[in-house]
Design a protein around this motif. Sequence first.
Motif, short mmCIF file in Angstrom:
data_model
loop_
_atom_site.label_atom_id
_atom_site.label_comp_id
_atom_site.label_asym_id
_atom_site.label_seq_id
_atom_site.Cartn_x
_atom_site.Cartn_y
_atom_site.Cartn_z
N PRO A 124 38.14 39.62 38.03
CA PRO A 124 36.80 40.84 38.43
C PRO A 124 36.00 39.96 38.82
CG PRO A 124 37.45 39.44 36.14
CD PRO A 124 38.43 39.16 36.43
N ARG A 125 34.48 41.05 38.52
CA ARG A 125 33.02 40.67 39.23
C ARG A 125 33.33 40.09 40.53
NH1 ARG A 125 29.68 41.10 35.21
NH2 ARG A 125 28.89 39.61 35.93
N ASP A 184 33.81 38.54 30.18
CA ASP A 184 34.45 38.41 31.53
C ASP A 184 35.86 39.07 32.68
OD1 ASP A 184 31.68 38.39 32.72
OD2 ASP A 184 31.33 36.60 32.83
N LEU A 242 34.26 43.16 26.35
CA LEU A 242 34.00 42.70 27.52
C LEU A 242 33.11 43.18 28.02
CD1 LEU A 242 37.20 44.19 28.99
CD2 LEU A 242 36.94 41.80 28.71
N GLU A 299 37.18 42.26 32.90
CA GLU A 299 38.83 42.93 32.69
C GLU A 299 39.67 41.92 31.82
OE1 GLU A 299 40.05 43.83 37.33
OE2 GLU A 299 40.73 42.04 35.84
N LEU A 356 41.03 51.72 26.36
CA LEU A 356 41.46 50.87 27.67
C LEU A 356 42.38 51.69 28.51
CD1 LEU A 356 42.66 47.72 25.80
CD2 LEU A 356 40.01 48.33 26.51
N ALA A 409 43.84 49.20 35.25
CA ALA A 409 43.55 49.17 36.68
C ALA A 409 44.82 48.49 37.71
CB ALA A 409 41.89 47.87 37.02
N ARG A 427 46.49 44.16 34.19
CA ARG A 427 45.20 44.13 34.73
C ARG A 427 44.32 45.64 33.18
NH1 ARG A 427 43.88 45.00 39.68
NH2 ARG A 427 41.83 44.50 38.93
N THR A 482 40.90 47.77 32.37
CA THR A 482 39.77 47.99 31.76
C THR A 482 39.06 49.35 31.11
OG1 THR A 482 40.03 49.34 33.61
CG2 THR A 482 39.45 46.96 34.63
#
Length: 376
Positions: free
Chosen positions: A189-190, A259, A299, A304, A333, A336, A368, A370
């Motif tokens: 992620p990110r 993260d 988070l 994620e 949640l 994703a 996954r 989020t």
Amino acid sequence: MSTIHWTETQPRSARWHSESGLPLPRRVVVADDRMRAAVAYRLACEGTALLWRGDFQNARQLLRAMDRRVGGTAPGAADTPAETFRLQRRFRAHRARVLGKLLVLLDADHGLDLRRAPDVRQAVAEAYGAFDGPVAVALSELLGVISARQWREKGVYVPALEALVHPHYGVFAPTRSEYVDLVAQAPLPRGGDVRVAFDLGTGTGVLAAVLARRGVGQVVATDVSARARACARDNAERLGLTGVVRVTGPELYPEGRADLVVCNPPWIPGRPASDLDLGVYDAGGGMLQSFLSGLAGRLEPGGEGWLVLSDLAERLGLRSREQLMTAVESAGLRVAGRMDTSPRHARVRDTDDPLHAVRAAEVTSLWRLTVVQPSA
């Protein structure tokens, strides 16, 4: 520990130890090389334990002969996969109880005073810790301790790390590489800028090591088991990752936010018979639920949660996909993305297994997850 008692020219006693939760034997008789397998099996089924005082290799042969007799009562396929699974588990518990009646005596220095016995002192010390006197254990369990020591010494090769991971006694070994590969291949992620990641229920620390090798800045690995925490620290040191991987516990979540949060909970929502079962059975799905319910609050924005989970429980009728998705949604949640892989372990090819069709169809997924953002 409790105490067992027996007579051997005079009354004697020793502490009783069972990692697998076998009950304290109430009656103990001395057995040696003259003991016939049929008699040993009958006594064990009746609840009498046999303290072995003969040749060690003969004891192993006797245990194998008893196992063949137990195997003659193994269940076949039932009407449903769930019932087949329950019958198999009940049979394995029965088998463990019967074979667990053949005992050996370890001295205070962890040694085994039997003819042709191997030197078990290091393996026993690593598994059980210090003794304050003689300890009686099931021979079947001691053989597991010896085998675990061999696994720990030689290690398990993990392709995703291109390195060995060394499991300790009582810690689930990463012999199924497909779930490790998912964590090694999933997009971070990110945009890959993962400064902190949590690995919940780290076990050997294999997933924490994979994340560290992928460039995560800091990996905090947790486990409820002190054995697992020691094992994860050992592997992080062997792999040169002590500056990146920090191991803590026994709480599931460490302090702070991350993260990325990775969790590979036990796949079967059933009651573990002992601590040795904790890598496979998650009583009431408690660890899975704790991971999901705590994720949103741990988070960082844009982070994620990765849930690595087999669908074996679904195929066995022990949990439904609807129940899983409801738990995800109830935790605030959303999914994703998802990556799937098929099993490659040996049991998939065992056509004699009554659950072969279920195991062959099994899918392991990395979900996954989020946080659902509130609507404007």
